[in-house]
Design an enzyme around this catalytic site. Sequence first.
Site: not given
Length: 394
Positions: A126-129, A245, A377-378
């Site tokens: 996965q190449g998101y971040s 996800e 989670n924030e």
Amino acid sequence: MDMSFTPEQEAFRSEVREWIAQAMPPHIATKANNDGAFSNAEVMEWHKVLAAKGWVAPHWPKEFGGPGFDATQRFIFGQEMELAGTPQLSPFGLSMVGPLIMQFGNDAQKQRFLPKILSGEEVWCQGYSEPNAGSDLASLKTRAEKNAAGNYVLNGQKTWTTYAQYADWIFVLARTNPDVKQQAGISFFLVDMKTPGLTVKPFLTTGGTPAFCETWFENVEVPKENLIGQENMGWTYAKALLGHERTLVSGVGISARTLLRTKRLAKEIQKDGRPLLEDPGFRAKIARSEIKLEALRMTVLRSLASAQLGHAPGPESSILKLRGTDLQQETVDLLMEVLGHDSLTWFNPEGTVNPRGESAPSIFNYVRAATIYAGSNEIQKNIIAKMILGLPSA
Ligand SMILES: Cc1cc2nc3c(=O)[nH]c(=O)nc-3n(C[C@H](O)[C@H](O)[C@H](O)COP(=O)(O)OP(=O)(O)OC[C@H]3O[C@@H](n4cnc5c(N)ncnc54)[C@H](O)[C@@H]3O)c2cc1C
């Protein structure tokens, strides 16, 4: 609501349990029994055993090669796999880009990619971040510019690309229009990892696993056929994928297994001349985690039932992510508490030397990341506040 299973469902459970017991290769079963860590080769070996049986993608519809399980069967199946401690399959193809291609891909893309995800011939990452685009993903900088042939040329850097070193393909978010509102200028690409200009650099984490990578794109040419859906619509697709996800990372099975292991150890380990499990304070902690686990399990079941009716995962997947990952950390904290100084041993990939303590510190360190990945989670709390509770943005 009657939550007991029918005789047919119980028969299905027995069938799955018996099949796993005979299908798991002995070296994988030994590690599973000793809570050892599985190598990538073992994960893929198990993938292929499941694929041969037609059970590798329990959540895929039959027309794309799924087994046609209903929501309850999927739940039972998942539970049995988790209880047996089988290797966890890579989610990027089976649970993320596969369902996305089914939903937004064209027929050629479905035919080209889905069978190879099922068979395990092609592994995805996965190449998101990016270094400065994690929570604020829409600010991503990787560019995709069209060349004379109408193909896209990618330049930029991704980070935290889990298991990129083992992947054949990567799905990438890249900016195709810098002149509009951030979310409106992003596209979604399927990229062959062997394309010239693509470099992967793995790095080690405190969990002791070389699971993560930096991925660099220097003039990486991507055929126009590998654009998903429409140009500049990638944000819509990216959000749909994140829903899948987050449902996945609820990790009910991981927490259930950790609790089982903790209880098993607490029966063996003595405190003041009796098993720790008989200590009222300790029992109360176990009970609290078990109640949370049951509540989470029910919420996952409801979300599966809704998916069965054709609804895409909505903002409730943020609740699964939030509660599930908190519980993963809580149950490993309990495991470490039971183990005491045995938890100071370091992890043993073979899982054979000291089944009591091995792998616990590695899991402990690894699950620190659970409240960060798939959207911290924030950020999930922000989504719940806005989308479920209807509160105004801060
Ligand atoms: C183990 C691991 C595996 C990963 N695997 C992948 C992968 O395979 N592919 C991939 O693309 N990415 C992957 N990621 C990246 C992951 O999705 C990001 O780390 C995550 O989205 C958080 O982004 P960040 O690390 O840039 O933190 P930041 O966005 O810099 O956040 C830092 C802190 O600030 C808080 N924060 C930020 N903005 C807000 C806000 N508006 N309100 C309240 N709090 C805020 C965050 O919650 C967090 O606590 C992985 C990450 C980890 C840790």
